[in-house]
Write a protein that holds these residues in place. Structure first.
Motif, PDB file in Angstrom:
ATOM      1  N   LEU A  42       0.832  -1.209   0.000  1.00 41.60           N
ATOM      2  CA  LEU A  42       0.000   0.000   0.000  1.00 41.60           C
ATOM      3  C   LEU A  42       0.867   1.259   0.000  1.00 41.60           C
ATOM      4  CD1 LEU A  42      -2.802  -0.997   2.532  1.00 41.60           C
ATOM      5  CD2 LEU A  42      -2.937  -0.960   0.042  1.00 41.60           C
ATOM      6  N   LYS A  43       1.952   1.237   0.778  1.00 46.36           N
ATOM      7  CA  LYS A  43       2.844   2.395   0.846  1.00 46.36           C
ATOM      8  C   LYS A  43       3.467   2.674  -0.519  1.00 46.36           C
ATOM      9  CE  LYS A  43       6.854   4.235   3.309  1.00 46.36           C
ATOM     10  NZ  LYS A  43       7.909   3.943   4.330  1.00 46.36           N
ATOM     11  N   SER A  44       3.922   1.615  -1.200  1.00 43.99           N
ATOM     12  CA  SER A  44       4.509   1.791  -2.531  1.00 43.99           C
ATOM     13  C   SER A  44       3.484   2.327  -3.519  1.00 43.99           C
ATOM     14  CB  SER A  44       5.069   0.450  -3.036  1.00 43.99           C
ATOM     15  OG  SER A  44       6.111  -0.006  -2.205  1.00 43.99           O
ATOM     16  N   LEU A  45       2.260   1.830  -3.412  1.00 42.43           N
ATOM     17  CA  LEU A  45       1.206   2.292  -4.314  1.00 42.43           C
ATOM     18  C   LEU A  45       0.873   3.755  -4.067  1.00 42.43           C
ATOM     19  CD1 LEU A  45      -0.734   1.437  -6.553  1.00 42.43           C
ATOM     20  CD2 LEU A  45      -2.328   0.663  -4.800  1.00 42.43           C
ATOM     21  N   GLU A  46       0.824   4.147  -2.814  1.00 39.14           N
ATOM     22  CA  GLU A  46       0.548   5.549  -2.489  1.00 39.14           C
ATOM     23  C   GLU A  46       1.669   6.461  -2.976  1.00 39.14           C
ATOM     24  OE1 GLU A  46      -2.349   5.427   1.431  1.00 39.14           O
ATOM     25  OE2 GLU A  46      -0.176   5.436   1.742  1.00 39.14           O
ATOM     26  N   GLU A  47       2.896   5.992  -2.886  1.00 37.23           N
ATOM     27  CA  GLU A  47       4.036   6.787  -3.373  1.00 37.23           C
ATOM     28  C   GLU A  47       3.962   6.963  -4.883  1.00 37.23           C
ATOM     29  OE1 GLU A  47       7.413   4.668  -1.947  1.00 37.23           O
ATOM     30  OE2 GLU A  47       7.313   5.513   0.075  1.00 37.23           O
TER      31      GLU A  47
END
Length: 310
Positions: A42-47
């Motif tokens: 999720l963090k990578s997708l948000e970035e």
């Protein structure tokens, strides 16, 4: 600038599952992963997107942001396309020429299996997969591209689909054969509103139609209603004298013929709508879908129940 190659199916699946289950820990359990693994996806997708995708509601619930909703809708469309591709691959492996996914609203379940049976006899080289749900769920699946074709009444306004009329779709008030209203030559508003009205669940097309009819027929007066989750439950409720109901005549054709249910003579009924076949406006996605579409349009009377108003 968002780059397509930085977004993965795993990330989208993680986001979808978190929203579907409500939180990261349950999503991780569902997907057979660890909580930190889901968090990192999720963090990578948000970035990549450059915006938050989830907002916490309470201690255990996560809801999507507007950006999250866009990605979830995209993932649903991609998953529907992949599922259809797998169905077609399986059909080819079996020596067939393809699979056609036919969606239908729940009211159509009384004749939709007959469609599949007839097509199996006439086009054995094509597999027809039938998926039935209520109106709201059917429209959602349709918008996600889950169907090649879809049968429903009151189609949504969506330029991606062409609504092709099939046959008239009458709706009638029904009661048990021994109900006092069954013998009345004409049921006035006072008599109808003295009865309990059995309704389908919210999101059902039949529920929408019944609510509008009652509001107009009773000139805004409140009705005594009870809610049931399916046409079968409604039929049983009416047979048990729990109330009367406005329902598709195609769902009760057998009971009307046997005399266990009767159509009440309510002014303004039958309320006649149409059954429609929804097909992609830019043409069928496959040769198999085109053949099934043409077959469905050629003679709808052969697979629809017959109803003759009295």
């Amino acid at each position: 600038m968002k780059r397509l190659d930085q977004i993965t199916l795993r990330q989208l699946r993680a986001l979808f599952t978190v929203v579907e289950t409500g939180n990261i820990s349950t999503a991780a359990e569902t997907l057979g992963l660890t909580g930190p693994a889901i968090h990192n996806q999720l963090k990578s997708l948000e970035e990549t997107v450059g915006a938050p995708l989830l907002v916490r509601e309470g201690r255990w619930r996560n809801s999507p942001t507007e950006q999250g909703k866009v990605l979830i809708a995209t993932y649903a469309e991609m998953r529907a396309s992949i599922e259809r591709a797998i169905l077609n691959l399986n059909a080819i492996e079996r020596g067939q020429k393809g699979t056609v996914v036919l969606g239908a609203v729940s009211t159509a379940k009384y004749f939709a299996p007959r469609i599949v049976a007839l097509l199996q006899n006439e086009m054995p080289e094509i597999e027809v997969v039938l998926k039935i749900a209520n109106r709201a769920a059917t429209i959602d699946a349709l918008s996600q591209g889950a169907f090649d074709l879809c049968i429903m009444g009151r189609p949504p306004r969506d330029p991606r689909f062409e609504a092709l009329p099939l046959v008239d779709h009458p709706h009638i008030f029904i009661a048990a054969a021994d109900h006092p209203l069954a013998s009345e030559p004409l049921v006035c508003p006072d008599r109808l509103f003295a009865e309990r009205i059995v309704l389908r669940e919210p999101g059902s097309g039949t529920r929408i139609l019944a609510t509008r009819f009652l509001d107009d027929f009773g000139k805004g007066r409140d009705a005594n209603t009870v809610e049931m989750g399916s046409n079968e439950t409604i039929k049983q409720a009416v047979l048990s004298r729990l109330g009367v109901a406005l329902i598709s005549a195609h769902t009760v054709a057998e009971q009307l013929e046997s005399g266990t249910l009767v159509a009440l003579k309510v002014p303004g009924t039958p309320v006649v709508r149409k059954w429609y076949l929804l097909a992609p406006s830019d043409g069928p996605g496959s040769t198999a879908a085109g053949r099934v579409r043409d077959w469905l349009l050629s003679d709808p009377q052969r697979y629809f129940p017959r109803y003759q108003a009295t």
